[in-house]
Design a protein around this motif. Structure first.
Motif, PDB file in Angstrom:
ATOM      1  N   ASP A   8       0.653  -1.138   0.150  1.00  0.00           N
ATOM      2  CA  ASP A   8       0.150  -0.171   0.016  1.00  0.00           C
ATOM      3  C   ASP A   8       0.814   1.340   0.037  1.00  0.00           C
ATOM      4  O   ASP A   8       0.544   2.052  -0.712  1.00  0.00           O
ATOM      5  CB  ASP A   8      -0.993  -0.011   1.260  1.00  0.00           C
ATOM      6  CG  ASP A   8      -1.983  -0.991   0.930  1.00  0.00           C
ATOM      7  OD1 ASP A   8      -2.640  -0.923   0.119  1.00  0.00           O
ATOM      8  OD2 ASP A   8      -2.219  -1.854   2.160  1.00  0.00           O
ATOM      9  N   GLU A   9       2.014   1.214   0.617  1.00  0.00           N
ATOM     10  CA  GLU A   9       2.901   2.523   0.773  1.00  0.00           C
ATOM     11  C   GLU A   9       3.710   2.514  -0.576  1.00  0.00           C
ATOM     12  O   GLU A   9       3.755   3.610  -1.251  1.00  0.00           O
ATOM     13  CB  GLU A   9       3.908   2.199   1.735  1.00  0.00           C
ATOM     14  CG  GLU A   9       3.354   2.350   3.319  1.00  0.00           C
ATOM     15  CD  GLU A   9       4.304   1.856   4.345  1.00  0.00           C
ATOM     16  OE1 GLU A   9       4.317   2.242   5.318  1.00  0.00           O
ATOM     17  OE2 GLU A   9       5.236   0.852   4.140  1.00  0.00           O
ATOM     18  N   THR A  26       0.892   3.897  -2.944  1.00  0.00           N
ATOM     19  CA  THR A  26       0.512   5.396  -2.590  1.00  0.00           C
ATOM     20  C   THR A  26       1.676   6.311  -3.051  1.00  0.00           C
ATOM     21  O   THR A  26       1.464   7.468  -3.788  1.00  0.00           O
ATOM     22  CB  THR A  26       0.298   5.331  -0.819  1.00  0.00           C
ATOM     23  OG1 THR A  26      -0.849   4.687  -0.730  1.00  0.00           O
ATOM     24  CG2 THR A  26      -0.003   7.005  -0.761  1.00  0.00           C
ATOM     25  N   SER A  27       2.770   5.804  -3.066  1.00  0.00           N
ATOM     26  CA  SER A  27       3.975   6.857  -3.398  1.00  0.00           C
ATOM     27  C   SER A  27       4.174   6.784  -4.944  1.00  0.00           C
ATOM     28  O   SER A  27       4.093   7.968  -5.492  1.00  0.00           O
ATOM     29  CB  SER A  27       5.457   6.131  -2.925  1.00  0.00           C
ATOM     30  OG  SER A  27       5.353   5.895  -1.686  1.00  0.00           O
ATOM     31  N   LEU A  74       0.982   9.170  -5.667  1.00  0.00           N
ATOM     32  CA  LEU A  74       1.460  10.577  -5.538  1.00  0.00           C
ATOM     33  C   LEU A  74       1.983  11.330  -6.453  1.00  0.00           C
ATOM     34  O   LEU A  74       1.573  12.551  -7.061  1.00  0.00           O
ATOM     35  CB  LEU A  74       2.213  10.789  -4.179  1.00  0.00           C
ATOM     36  CG  LEU A  74       1.626  10.545  -2.919  1.00  0.00           C
ATOM     37  CD1 LEU A  74       2.527  10.554  -1.607  1.00  0.00           C
ATOM     38  CD2 LEU A  74       0.388  11.684  -2.658  1.00  0.00           C
TER      39      LEU A  74
END
Length: 241
Positions: free
Chosen positions: A146-147, A150-151, A154
Motif C-alpha cells: 500500500d505504501e 501510494t508513493s 502521489l
C-alpha cells in the motif's frame, strides 16, 4: 426495465466465434485509427461512426471486434503506452523522477489522456508491463504494497494535475489569441488595483514574491515534483529507520 450488461475488460474476454469472412482488421489497427482521431481532434471526436470511416469500414462491422466506445478507449489507452521506453533506474528517487517526466511528455503527445483516469488501461499488455516496472522502483525499500502504491500514486497524481493545468492554460491562451506575457500586460491595471486595495495580502505576496508562477512550464513542473519526492522520502526513510 432490463439490467445493463457488465463485461470484463476486453483482454479478459474469449474471442468471438468466427462467422463469415475473416475479420479484415486487427485490434491494433483499430486502436491506431482511434489514436489518430483523438490526437488530431480530441476525444469527443471519437465516435464509432468516425472510427469506421477512418478505417474504411461500416459502423456495424466494428462490433465484430469491440462492444462499444469504452473498449476502444481502453485499447487505445494501452496502445499508446508502448511508446514509453522502460529504462533502468539508479535508485527510487531517480526512478520516480523518470516516471514523472516520461508521463508528462507522454500526455503532451496525447492530450486526450488528461480526460481519462490515471489507470485507464491497467490490465492491457502495455499497462501491465509499465505497472511491473514502476512498482519495481519502490520494491525492496521496506515499504508494504500500500505504501508503494501510494508513493507511485502521489507522483502520478501530481503529473496528471500539473499537465492538465498546462494544457488548459495553453488552450485558454489559444482561444483568446494571447501569449502569457500579453495576458499579464493587459490585466496589469486590474491587478494593481486589487493590490492597492489592501484586501488581498496573500495575493500580493504571490504576485510580488513568488517565483513559481513566473517559471517556464518545465521548471515549474520540476519544482513541484521535487517537493512531492521529498515527501515520499520521509516515508522511505521512516520504513528503513
Amino acid at each position: 426495465m432490463g439490467e445493463s450488461k457488465v463485461e470484463a475488460v476486453i483482454w479478459a474476454r474469449e474471442p468471438k466465434p468466427a462467422r463469415g469472412p475473416q475479420p479484415a482488421y486487427s485490434l491494433d489497427q483499430i486502436s491506431d485509427a482511434a489514436i489518430r482521431i483523438a490526437d488530431s481532434d480530441g476525444l469527443d471526436a471519437l465516435t464509432m461512426r468516425r472510427l469506421a470511416a477512418e478505417i474504411g469500414a461500416g459502423v456495424m462491422s466494428l462490433y465484430r471486434y469491440v462492444s462499444g466506445r469504452t473498449d476502444i478507449i481502453d485499447l487505445m489507452s494501452d496502445r499508446v503506452l508502448r511508446e514509453i521506453e522502460l529504462k533502468p533506474y539508479e535508485d527510487w528517487r531517480s526512478g520516480l523522477q523518470w516516471l514523472a517526466q516520461t508521463t508528462r511528455e507522454h500526455i503532451h503527445r496525447h492530450p486526450w489522456l488528461v480526460h481519462l483516469p490515471g489507470n485507464a488501461a491497467p490490465f492491457g499488455p502495455h499497462g501491465l508491463a509499465l505497472t511491473e516496472h514502476v512498482m519495481g522502483i519502490m520494491d525492496g525499500l521496506g515499504l508494504n504494497i500500500d505504501e508503494m502504491m501510494t508513493s507511485v500514486g502521489l507522483v502520478s497524481g501530481y503529473v496528471s494535475s500539473s499537465v492538465q493545468s498546462e494544457i488548459a492554460t495553453r488552450e485558454r491562451l489559444r482561444q483568446v489569441g494571447m501569449t502569457m506575457e500579453d495576458w499579464m500586460r493587459v490585466n496589469a491595471p486590474y491587478i494593481r488595483k486589487l493590490l492597492d486595495s489592501g484586501k488581498y495580502p496573500m495575493m500580493e505576496r504571490i504576485i510580488i514574491d513568488a517565483r513559481w508562477p513566473h517559471m517556464d512550464p518545465e521548471e515549474a513542473f520540476d519544482y513541484g515534483l521535487q517537493r512531492v519526492l521529498s515527501g515520499i522520502a520521509a516515508t522511505v526513510e521512516g520504513s528503513s529507520g
